[in-house]
Motif scaffolding. Sequence first.
Motif, PDB file in Angstrom:
ATOM      1  N   HIS A  86       0.859  -1.193   0.000  1.00 47.64           N
ATOM      2  CA  HIS A  86       0.000   0.000   0.000  1.00 47.64           C
ATOM      3  C   HIS A  86       0.885   1.229   0.000  1.00 47.64           C
ATOM      4  N   HIS A  88       1.656   5.151  -2.469  1.00 49.91           N
ATOM      5  CA  HIS A  88       1.123   6.082  -3.453  1.00 49.91           C
ATOM      6  C   HIS A  88       2.267   6.443  -4.391  1.00 49.91           C
ATOM      7  N   ALA A 243      -2.279   2.825  -4.213  1.00 50.63           N
ATOM      8  CA  ALA A 243      -3.600   2.803  -3.578  1.00 50.63           C
ATOM      9  C   ALA A 243      -4.556   3.871  -4.110  1.00 50.63           C
ATOM     10  N   LYS A 295     -10.323   1.326  -4.990  1.00 50.22           N
ATOM     11  CA  LYS A 295      -9.953   1.962  -3.710  1.00 50.22           C
ATOM     12  C   LYS A 295     -11.053   2.911  -3.243  1.00 50.22           C
ATOM     13  N   HIS A 377      -5.060  -0.061   6.337  1.00 50.32           N
ATOM     14  CA  HIS A 377      -4.606   0.538   7.599  1.00 50.32           C
ATOM     15  C   HIS A 377      -5.151  -0.222   8.812  1.00 50.32           C
ATOM     16  N   ASP A 439       2.582   3.221   2.832  1.00 53.27           N
ATOM     17  CA  ASP A 439       1.778   4.411   2.571  1.00 53.27           C
ATOM     18  C   ASP A 439       2.651   5.576   2.082  1.00 53.27           C
TER      19      ASP A 439
HETATM   20 ZN   LIG Z   1      -2.765   5.456   1.509  1.00 53.93          ZN
END
Ligand SMILES: [Zn+2]
Length: 540
Positions: A86, A88, A243, A295, A377, A439
């Motif tokens: 996960h 970006h 994500a 998502k 998460h 993340d």
């Molecule tokens: Zn994220």
Amino acid sequence: MNRNFFLWGCMMVMFGCSSKEQVDLLVVHARIYTVDNNFSKAEAFAVKDGRFVAVGSTAQIRAKYTSDVELDMQGASLYPGFHDAHCHFISLGKSLQYADLRGAASYQEILDRVAAHQTAHPMEWIVGAGWDQNLWEDKNFPTNRELNRLYPKTPVVLKRIDGHAVVANEEAIRRVGIKINDAAVSTGEAQVKNGVFTGIFLENTADRFLNAVPEPSTEEQIRLVLDAAKLCYQYGLTSVSDAGISLSSIELLDTLQQQGRLKLRVDAWMEPSEENFKRFKAPYRTDRLTVSCLKLYMDGAIGSRGAWMLAPYSDDPKNTGIPVITDKQFMAYCQKAYNAGLQVATHCIGDAANRRALDLYAHFLKGENDLRWRVEHAQIIAPEDFEKFKKYSIIPSVQPTHATSDMFWAIDRVGSRLRGGYANQELKDQLGWIPFGTDFPVEEVNPVYTFFAAVFRKNLDFLPQEGFQMENAVSREDALRAMTIWAAKASFDEGVKGSIEPGKWADFIVLDRDIMTAGEREIPQAKVVSVFIAGEKIDF
Ligand SMILES: [Zn+2]
């Protein structure tokens, strides 16, 4: 020539050739963690046409295979390529052109960094990312007063570290067109003091500012994507799960991969846009791209009190956070994904958000299944909700560095509910496996930090000394699995990558030390020596 003699000659040639199979690459004398089912170790492997063909001891591999390229690893540690489950990736590229505000120790430092960045790279819209008021002496949200004074004619948008809040100056507010008592602004998404905006906007309203920032040119976007990929290789990533991105971003990745310019494998999740739904009526796969997941967002983040909680924040007794989607809209998106055979991955931080997503997923999943819907998460879970992951085969997808980034202040926000927070081991126990991500660019790209945080539950200053909620530390084996084979499994790719086994893509990395045996203090410094994707050495 005697006919028999001729035949003999042919057979000799045939034996000569067939006794050893010609392959593209041999790797020998390595300390290989295959991350197969038994977590077995090996010494050597052969690669042909981008895939592992055999794994074993140096003697076994040399006896059966020959290659013009043989790499003698001299005992170096070798792992399957890391996969961030996960992150970006497209945002990481974009963030490379923004002022980097991560780690700034005061608001003044933010202003200084923004000014320096604007001098070095003047931009029509000033964008910065990564501020975190929890690191400042004054832990209140900043206001836009100084930004209005310094930049009266230039729009400024500064994104908080979690991406769920911005501080924007008056010129940016004017250009986005948000007014006081704006009906389009949901409750709690704009801070107002004495009838004027303070400049702080949250969640969907924060996104309106970010969406107003002009897109870079295609040429510039390509450069940013390739630069972001380089950063990933430097840290041993051969696969990333992005994500939530737009159709144009997915198409850009696909094109760059088809052209051979982007070697990184990407599991790209769709934003819930009409054009994405129209384009992807079923999962789409190439050798390097997977599009099989939708998502969604259920809430915001804890740091900005946007996470949706069952009971009010411990340090803000009237506030339970912000649900960012209605049940009706959420169910409609889930139905579309379900019909198209897509996975759903929903951002859930607060215990209310997690409960709602688990319960709404249950309408579709019914019981045990292999649809691999995910909760991203899974940060704060009410005690009675853990078992729902197991009951409906829902994957908890976690980021171990979030625990060590948040641990010193999260207790103020949620009090005793922190017991069910960042509960990696308890979540892993539900399905018996769990994928790990970072993340990024919220956290650092480096997956070794993920491994370290997951196993030792300490920050990079090696604090707290006894580790944070150590009952939720995972073993080194599980941490490595979560960054390789389990990350692949979470996007249905465990059959083609994630371990060093015959038939799979030859994605592997060499580190300068063995993170499976190194002392705690040695791990965060681990460096990537080389990276191979489909048997090809990657420059970085
Ligand atoms: Zn994220």
